[in-house]
Design a protein around this motif. Sequence first.
Motif, PDB file in Angstrom:
ATOM      1  N   GLU A   3      10.162  -9.899  12.512  1.00 42.54           N
ATOM      2  CA  GLU A   3      10.970  -9.987  13.739  1.00 42.54           C
ATOM      3  C   GLU A   3      12.330 -10.620  13.486  1.00 42.54           C
ATOM      4  O   GLU A   3      13.304 -10.320  14.169  1.00 42.54           O
ATOM      5  CB  GLU A   3      10.204 -10.781  14.796  1.00 42.54           C
ATOM      6  CG  GLU A   3      10.851 -10.743  16.156  1.00 42.54           C
ATOM      7  CD  GLU A   3      10.022 -11.439  17.215  1.00 42.54           C
ATOM      8  OE1 GLU A   3      10.616 -11.898  18.200  1.00 42.54           O
ATOM      9  OE2 GLU A   3       8.800 -11.526  17.058  1.00 42.54           O
ATOM     10  N   SER A   4      12.428 -11.472  12.466  1.00 42.29           N
ATOM     11  CA  SER A   4      13.704 -12.113  12.157  1.00 42.29           C
ATOM     12  C   SER A   4      14.611 -11.218  11.321  1.00 42.29           C
ATOM     13  O   SER A   4      15.747 -11.578  11.044  1.00 42.29           O
ATOM     14  CB  SER A   4      13.471 -13.434  11.423  1.00 42.29           C
ATOM     15  OG  SER A   4      13.045 -13.199  10.100  1.00 42.29           O
ATOM     16  N   LEU A  69      13.089 -18.454  15.598  1.00 40.05           N
ATOM     17  CA  LEU A  69      11.770 -18.001  16.045  1.00 40.05           C
ATOM     18  C   LEU A  69      10.683 -19.046  15.785  1.00 40.05           C
ATOM     19  O   LEU A  69       9.746 -19.177  16.577  1.00 40.05           O
ATOM     20  CB  LEU A  69      11.390 -16.697  15.338  1.00 40.05           C
ATOM     21  CG  LEU A  69      12.172 -15.460  15.759  1.00 40.05           C
ATOM     22  CD1 LEU A  69      11.920 -14.322  14.793  1.00 40.05           C
ATOM     23  CD2 LEU A  69      11.784 -15.065  17.173  1.00 40.05           C
ATOM     24  N   LEU A  70      10.801 -19.788  14.688  1.00 40.30           N
ATOM     25  CA  LEU A  70       9.751 -20.734  14.319  1.00 40.30           C
ATOM     26  C   LEU A  70       9.824 -22.064  15.067  1.00 40.30           C
ATOM     27  O   LEU A  70       8.793 -22.699  15.285  1.00 40.30           O
ATOM     28  CB  LEU A  70       9.762 -20.970  12.810  1.00 40.30           C
ATOM     29  CG  LEU A  70       9.296 -19.784  11.983  1.00 40.30           C
ATOM     30  CD1 LEU A  70       9.423 -20.085  10.494  1.00 40.30           C
ATOM     31  CD2 LEU A  70       7.872 -19.385  12.326  1.00 40.30           C
ATOM     32  N   TYR A  73       7.782 -21.647  18.099  1.00 36.29           N
ATOM     33  CA  TYR A  73       6.404 -21.353  17.680  1.00 36.29           C
ATOM     34  C   TYR A  73       5.649 -22.643  17.356  1.00 36.29           C
ATOM     35  O   TYR A  73       4.502 -22.828  17.747  1.00 36.29           O
ATOM     36  CB  TYR A  73       6.396 -20.417  16.473  1.00 36.29           C
ATOM     37  CG  TYR A  73       5.010 -20.150  15.943  1.00 36.29           C
ATOM     38  CD1 TYR A  73       4.197 -19.187  16.540  1.00 36.29           C
ATOM     39  CD2 TYR A  73       4.507 -20.862  14.865  1.00 36.29           C
ATOM     40  CE1 TYR A  73       2.920 -18.953  16.070  1.00 36.29           C
ATOM     41  CE2 TYR A  73       3.232 -20.633  14.386  1.00 36.29           C
ATOM     42  CZ  TYR A  73       2.444 -19.676  14.987  1.00 36.29           C
ATOM     43  OH  TYR A  73       1.175 -19.450  14.525  1.00 36.29           O
ATOM     44  N   PHE A  74       6.305 -23.550  16.641  1.00 35.50           N
ATOM     45  CA  PHE A  74       5.683 -24.822  16.281  1.00 35.50           C
ATOM     46  C   PHE A  74       5.902 -25.902  17.343  1.00 35.50           C
ATOM     47  O   PHE A  74       5.524 -27.048  17.145  1.00 35.50           O
ATOM     48  CB  PHE A  74       6.211 -25.317  14.930  1.00 35.50           C
ATOM     49  CG  PHE A  74       5.619 -24.575  13.767  1.00 35.50           C
ATOM     50  CD1 PHE A  74       4.306 -24.792  13.382  1.00 35.50           C
ATOM     51  CD2 PHE A  74       6.367 -23.656  13.064  1.00 35.50           C
ATOM     52  CE1 PHE A  74       3.755 -24.115  12.319  1.00 35.50           C
ATOM     53  CE2 PHE A  74       5.826 -22.966  11.994  1.00 35.50           C
ATOM     54  CZ  PHE A  74       4.506 -23.199  11.616  1.00 35.50           C
ATOM     55  N   GLU A  75       6.527 -25.517  18.461  1.00 36.89           N
ATOM     56  CA  GLU A  75       6.800 -26.439  19.559  1.00 36.89           C
ATOM     57  C   GLU A  75       7.527 -27.686  19.051  1.00 36.89           C
ATOM     58  O   GLU A  75       7.216 -28.818  19.417  1.00 36.89           O
ATOM     59  CB  GLU A  75       5.505 -26.803  20.285  1.00 36.89           C
ATOM     60  CG  GLU A  75       4.827 -25.594  20.887  1.00 36.89           C
ATOM     61  CD  GLU A  75       3.488 -25.908  21.526  1.00 36.89           C
ATOM     62  OE1 GLU A  75       2.997 -27.062  21.427  1.00 36.89           O
ATOM     63  OE2 GLU A  75       2.927 -24.987  22.136  1.00 36.89           O
TER      64      GLU A  75
END
Length: 94
Positions: A3-4, A69-70, A73-75
């Motif tokens: 996606e990136s 994006l990450l 994802y990892f909050e």
Amino acid sequence: IVESGLTLFTSSIEKYSDEALHGWTYLASIGESAIDIHTWPEKDSVVLNTHVCNLDTRNEEKVFPLIELLVPYFEASSHKVFDPTRIPLEEPTK
């Protein structure tokens, strides 16, 4: 990763143990080189290393979309991007 905008070839996850509080390592072979992600749940920490081969230019435009994006994802409540280091390769001497 896909996606990136990077090209994913293979990947694997290694869990340190069956303990819930123990982390894991994710390794990805990408067309541009490699990515590794290491987690330390007991320290509420994640480290992302990206290796993007291109000796002609800096590679932020390939790495920053992955970071964007990450982080959610990892909050992550905060993150730091270290300046990329370029290691020039030289042709072998004869």
